[in-house]
Design an enzyme around this catalytic site. Structure first.
Site, PDB file in Angstrom:
ATOM      1  N   VAL A  55       0.870  -1.180   0.000  1.00 50.58           N
ATOM      2  CA  VAL A  55       0.000   0.000   0.000  1.00 50.58           C
ATOM      3  C   VAL A  55       0.905   1.227   0.000  1.00 50.58           C
ATOM      4  O   VAL A  55       1.482   1.574   1.033  1.00 50.58           O
ATOM      5  CB  VAL A  55      -0.932   0.016   1.239  1.00 50.58           C
ATOM      6  CG1 VAL A  55      -1.874   1.214   1.172  1.00 50.58           C
ATOM      7  CG2 VAL A  55      -1.718  -1.286   1.350  1.00 50.58           C
ATOM      8  N   GLU A  56       1.057   1.834  -1.170  1.00 54.10           N
ATOM      9  CA  GLU A  56       1.964   2.974  -1.286  1.00 54.10           C
ATOM     10  C   GLU A  56       1.254   4.281  -0.947  1.00 54.10           C
ATOM     11  O   GLU A  56       0.043   4.306  -0.721  1.00 54.10           O
ATOM     12  CB  GLU A  56       2.561   2.998  -2.700  1.00 54.10           C
ATOM     13  CG  GLU A  56       3.411   1.758  -2.957  1.00 54.10           C
ATOM     14  CD  GLU A  56       4.059   1.741  -4.330  1.00 54.10           C
ATOM     15  OE1 GLU A  56       3.680   2.532  -5.206  1.00 54.10           O
ATOM     16  OE2 GLU A  56       4.952   0.899  -4.516  1.00 54.10           O
ATOM     17  N   ALA A  58       1.601   8.840  -1.558  1.00 53.77           N
ATOM     18  CA  ALA A  58       2.255   9.963  -2.228  1.00 53.77           C
ATOM     19  C   ALA A  58       3.419  10.483  -1.402  1.00 53.77           C
ATOM     20  O   ALA A  58       4.393  11.011  -1.949  1.00 53.77           O
ATOM     21  CB  ALA A  58       1.248  11.074  -2.482  1.00 53.77           C
ATOM     22  N   TYR A  60       6.157   9.033  -0.004  1.00 47.62           N
ATOM     23  CA  TYR A  60       6.730   7.700  -0.240  1.00 47.62           C
ATOM     24  C   TYR A  60       7.073   6.876   0.998  1.00 47.62           C
ATOM     25  O   TYR A  60       6.767   5.688   1.051  1.00 47.62           O
ATOM     26  CB  TYR A  60       7.982   7.809  -1.116  1.00 47.62           C
ATOM     27  CG  TYR A  60       7.728   8.114  -2.575  1.00 47.62           C
ATOM     28  CD1 TYR A  60       6.475   8.516  -3.048  1.00 47.62           C
ATOM     29  CD2 TYR A  60       8.765   8.020  -3.491  1.00 47.62           C
ATOM     30  CE1 TYR A  60       6.264   8.803  -4.387  1.00 47.62           C
ATOM     31  CE2 TYR A  60       8.568   8.308  -4.837  1.00 47.62           C
ATOM     32  CZ  TYR A  60       7.314   8.696  -5.280  1.00 47.62           C
ATOM     33  OH  TYR A  60       7.120   8.979  -6.600  1.00 47.62           O
ATOM     34  N   CYS A  65       4.762  -2.524   2.967  1.00 53.20           N
ATOM     35  CA  CYS A  65       4.943  -3.744   2.173  1.00 53.20           C
ATOM     36  C   CYS A  65       3.797  -4.732   2.421  1.00 53.20           C
ATOM     37  O   CYS A  65       3.140  -4.703   3.469  1.00 53.20           O
ATOM     38  CB  CYS A  65       6.241  -4.433   2.553  1.00 53.20           C
ATOM     39  SG  CYS A  65       7.727  -3.458   2.286  1.00 53.20           S
ATOM     40  N   GLU A  67       3.969  -7.891   3.121  1.00 53.34           N
ATOM     41  CA  GLU A  67       4.220  -8.786   4.255  1.00 53.34           C
ATOM     42  C   GLU A  67       3.744  -8.148   5.559  1.00 53.34           C
ATOM     43  O   GLU A  67       3.121  -8.789   6.400  1.00 53.34           O
ATOM     44  CB  GLU A  67       5.717  -9.108   4.368  1.00 53.34           C
ATOM     45  CG  GLU A  67       6.312  -9.783   3.151  1.00 53.34           C
ATOM     46  CD  GLU A  67       6.908  -8.789   2.147  1.00 53.34           C
ATOM     47  OE1 GLU A  67       6.250  -7.753   1.857  1.00 53.34           O
ATOM     48  OE2 GLU A  67       8.010  -9.051   1.660  1.00 53.34           O
TER      49      GLU A  67
HETATM   50 ZN   LIG Z   1       9.145  -5.113   3.087  1.00 51.27          ZN
END
Ligand SMILES: [Zn+2]
EC number: 3.5.4.5
Length: 145
Positions: A55-56, A58, A60, A65, A67
């Site tokens: 799940v990114e 803006a 950053y 991640c 996991e």
């Molecule tokens: Zn990771």
């Protein structure tokens, strides 16, 4: 034959179920910046599977991640006994490998559980947390002083 698996090795049907779950989770990845979708599926000691995707953001550094998404889902629902995690990506020629931050977060919940790192075709290699993060620091170390 060489033993290359953790002490609590999974049955083949568990492995396939876990791999499929990680591939399915990858479809939900929110990765408009990296364009690198990742899925993860975590198997608990009592047979439940918690999946997650990257799940990114803006901003950053706030991205998470796959996991860790899966682990946070499991922990937040009361599960912390993990047998294995499978990780999937679109990499064709390489097995997807967890980043250092995820290795440390996984290690919090033990060193003797399995990480299935896959290629896009579903082939995989499996390593224990101990193998992926040797000489690690964990909760037991806080009790030593
Ligand atoms: Zn990771």
């Amino acid at each position: 034959m060489a033993q290359d698996c953790p002490s609590r090795a999974l049955e083949p049907e568990h492995v396939q179920r876990l791999l499929l779950s990680s591939q399915e989770a990858k479809k939900s990845a929110y990765c408009p910046y990296s364009h690198f979708p990742v899925g993860a599926a975590l198997l608990t000691g009592n047979g439940l599977i918690f999946s997650g995707c990257n799940v990114e953001n803006a901003c950053y550094p706030l991205g998470t991640c796959a996991e860790r998404t899966a682990i946070q889902k499991a922990i937040s629902e009361g599960h912390k006994d993990f047998r294995a995690i499978a990780i999937s990506s679109d990499l064709q020629d390489d097995f997807i490998s967890p980043c250092g931050a995820c290795r440390q977060v996984m290690r919090e919940f033990g060193t003797d559980w399995a990480v299935y790192m896959t290629k896009a075709d579903g082939t995989y290699v499996v390593r224990t947390l101990q193998e992926l993060l040797p000489a690690s620091f964990g909760p037991e170390d806080l009790q030593k002083i």
